[in-house]
Design a protein around this motif. Sequence first.
Motif, short mmCIF file in Angstrom:
data_model
loop_
_atom_site.label_atom_id
_atom_site.label_comp_id
_atom_site.label_asym_id
_atom_site.label_seq_id
_atom_site.Cartn_x
_atom_site.Cartn_y
_atom_site.Cartn_z
N ASP A 63 44.45 39.39 37.30
CA ASP A 63 43.98 39.43 38.69
C ASP A 63 42.47 39.27 38.78
O ASP A 63 41.96 38.52 39.62
CB ASP A 63 44.39 40.75 39.35
N TYR A 64 41.76 39.97 37.93
CA TYR A 64 40.29 39.91 37.98
C TYR A 64 39.76 38.59 37.43
O TYR A 64 38.70 38.12 37.87
CB TYR A 64 39.69 41.10 37.23
N LEU A 65 40.46 37.96 36.49
CA LEU A 65 40.05 36.64 36.03
C LEU A 65 40.22 35.60 37.14
O LEU A 65 39.36 34.73 37.34
CB LEU A 65 40.87 36.23 34.80
N ILE A 66 41.31 35.71 37.89
CA ILE A 66 41.55 34.77 38.99
C ILE A 66 40.47 34.92 40.06
O ILE A 66 40.03 33.93 40.67
CB ILE A 66 42.95 35.00 39.57
N LYS A 67 40.01 36.15 40.30
CA LYS A 67 38.93 36.35 41.27
C LYS A 67 37.65 35.66 40.82
O LYS A 67 36.80 35.33 41.65
CB LYS A 67 38.68 37.85 41.46
N ARG A 68 37.51 35.45 39.53
CA ARG A 68 36.36 34.73 38.99
C ARG A 68 36.65 33.23 38.85
O ARG A 68 35.93 32.53 38.15
CB ARG A 68 35.94 35.32 37.65
N LYS A 69 37.71 32.76 39.49
CA LYS A 69 38.10 31.36 39.48
C LYS A 69 38.50 30.88 38.08
O LYS A 69 38.32 29.72 37.73
CB LYS A 69 36.97 30.46 40.04
N ILE A 70 39.03 31.80 37.27
CA ILE A 70 39.59 31.44 35.97
C ILE A 70 41.10 31.52 36.09
O ILE A 70 41.66 32.57 36.39
CB ILE A 70 39.11 32.41 34.87
N SER A 71 41.79 30.42 35.88
CA SER A 71 43.24 30.41 35.94
C SER A 71 43.80 31.26 34.80
O SER A 71 43.39 31.11 33.65
CB SER A 71 43.75 28.98 35.84
N ALA A 72 44.71 32.17 35.10
CA ALA A 72 45.25 33.06 34.07
C ALA A 72 46.67 33.48 34.42
O ALA A 72 47.03 33.59 35.59
CB ALA A 72 44.36 34.29 33.92
N VAL A 73 47.47 33.73 33.38
CA VAL A 73 48.84 34.22 33.54
C VAL A 73 49.12 35.21 32.44
O VAL A 73 48.47 35.22 31.39
CB VAL A 73 49.87 33.07 33.48
N PRO A 137 45.83 53.68 38.82
CA PRO A 137 45.14 52.51 39.40
C PRO A 137 43.65 52.50 39.08
O PRO A 137 43.06 51.43 38.88
CB PRO A 137 45.39 52.67 40.90
N ARG A 138 43.02 53.68 39.05
CA ARG A 138 41.59 53.74 38.71
C ARG A 138 41.36 53.18 37.31
O ARG A 138 40.45 52.37 37.08
CB ARG A 138 41.09 55.18 38.77
N LEU A 139 42.20 53.60 36.36
CA LEU A 139 42.07 53.12 34.99
C LEU A 139 42.33 51.63 34.89
O LEU A 139 41.57 50.89 34.24
CB LEU A 139 43.06 53.89 34.10
N LEU A 140 43.39 51.15 35.54
CA LEU A 140 43.74 49.73 35.46
C LEU A 140 42.68 48.85 36.11
O LEU A 140 42.33 47.78 35.56
CB LEU A 140 45.10 49.50 36.12
N ASN A 141 42.16 49.25 37.25
CA ASN A 141 41.08 48.48 37.88
C ASN A 141 39.83 48.46 37.02
O ASN A 141 39.14 47.43 36.92
CB ASN A 141 40.75 49.07 39.26
N SER A 142 39.53 49.58 36.38
CA SER A 142 38.36 49.65 35.51
C SER A 142 38.50 48.70 34.33
O SER A 142 37.56 47.98 33.97
CB SER A 142 38.16 51.09 35.02
N ILE A 143 39.68 48.67 33.72
CA ILE A 143 39.91 47.77 32.58
C ILE A 143 39.84 46.31 33.04
O ILE A 143 39.21 45.46 32.39
CB ILE A 143 41.28 48.07 31.94
N GLY A 144 40.50 46.01 34.17
CA GLY A 144 40.49 44.63 34.65
C GLY A 144 39.09 44.14 34.95
O GLY A 144 38.71 43.02 34.58
N LEU A 145 38.28 44.98 35.60
CA LEU A 145 36.93 44.59 35.98
C LEU A 145 36.03 44.42 34.76
O LEU A 145 35.29 43.44 34.64
CB LEU A 145 36.35 45.63 36.93
N SER A 146 36.09 45.38 33.83
CA SER A 146 35.20 45.34 32.67
C SER A 146 35.59 44.29 31.65
O SER A 146 34.78 43.86 30.83
CB SER A 146 35.15 46.72 31.99
N THR A 147 36.86 43.84 31.70
CA THR A 147 37.32 42.82 30.76
C THR A 147 37.07 41.41 31.28
O THR A 147 36.66 40.51 30.53
CB THR A 147 38.82 43.00 30.47
#
Length: 318
Positions: A63-73, A137-147
């Motif tokens: 999800d966070y990669l897509i927000k950065r316009k990186i296609s990911a699955v 959700p706090r943990l998952l958002n933190s991992i997604g953002l920092s990765t």
Amino acid sequence: MRFFQMILLGFFLTACAQDKIAQLNQWETYYADADKPRAHIVVVPPEGSTVPMSKLVAEYVVDYLIKRKISAVVGQNKPGHGKYFVLTGLIEENQDRGRQKYPYILRWSLSDSQGRLISSHAEGVNATQQEWDFGSPRLLNSIGLSTAGPVAQMVLLESKAKTPVDPLRQGLLVENLKGLTRERADLLTQEVRKALRKADVQVTGDPRQATFRLGGEMVVTPDAEAQGYENIRIVWRVMTMDRVELGNAVQENRLLIGEMRNNWQVLMPKVAAAAAIGVEHVFGTRSGPVPGAANRAKGAPPEIVLPGVPGRAPPPPR
């Protein structure tokens, strides 16, 4: 209030301006490219945790990669043809917690589709066992953002993908409008700059920092149809710094003779707001039909609505 009933703040773009824009700058191509994914990544659920939790971690990273316009699955790598990247990970307990505040370490490895290691990234994860067990959700958002940030940079560097430069972020130099006195031209220039900044246009007063310039001229002629009125025509021109015209917007106003002179302070902000909208249309950043038309209208002019606060809205909660 007769002034407000007679002024028409309408403008239109010339057809030749649209042709010049497409020919010289290809703004439409730029904006299409800016919305396209810059690379593709297959994110493999990391090892070291339960299957459901590992899948959630991978989904948030995607999800966070897509927000950065990186296609990911989310998926498993199946070596084959085509250029894409594979992100694998390992979650492990921090064995040196005496000096580190993070109880877990998440290690990521970025490879190409053939398995060649490109780069790696490690991050500390500050979470309790309960947060791991229940998928906080706090943990998952933190991992997604920092990765997503470091991984996106690694992918862009490896693929040599460049982010298109927004033409409205390259610096626009606003010049005084010709046909006015120096004092009134200076005041109008200040208003135009303010209106452009509200539209999130990068305005500069230093020619060394500018890529484009906005200039124009105003012509006042007697109205042949109605005695006691005059026609005000303002042509705003967007040009390169060496004065190659990229497009223009035209404002046509019909006023009682002397109204412009006596009500200039009231008129300026409206003229500046319309000029800003014209610049956006020239660069192709404002969608929809251009307000106003070549034909003059009677009655009070419609309100000009400028864009909202610059910047994007925050992402919706998960």
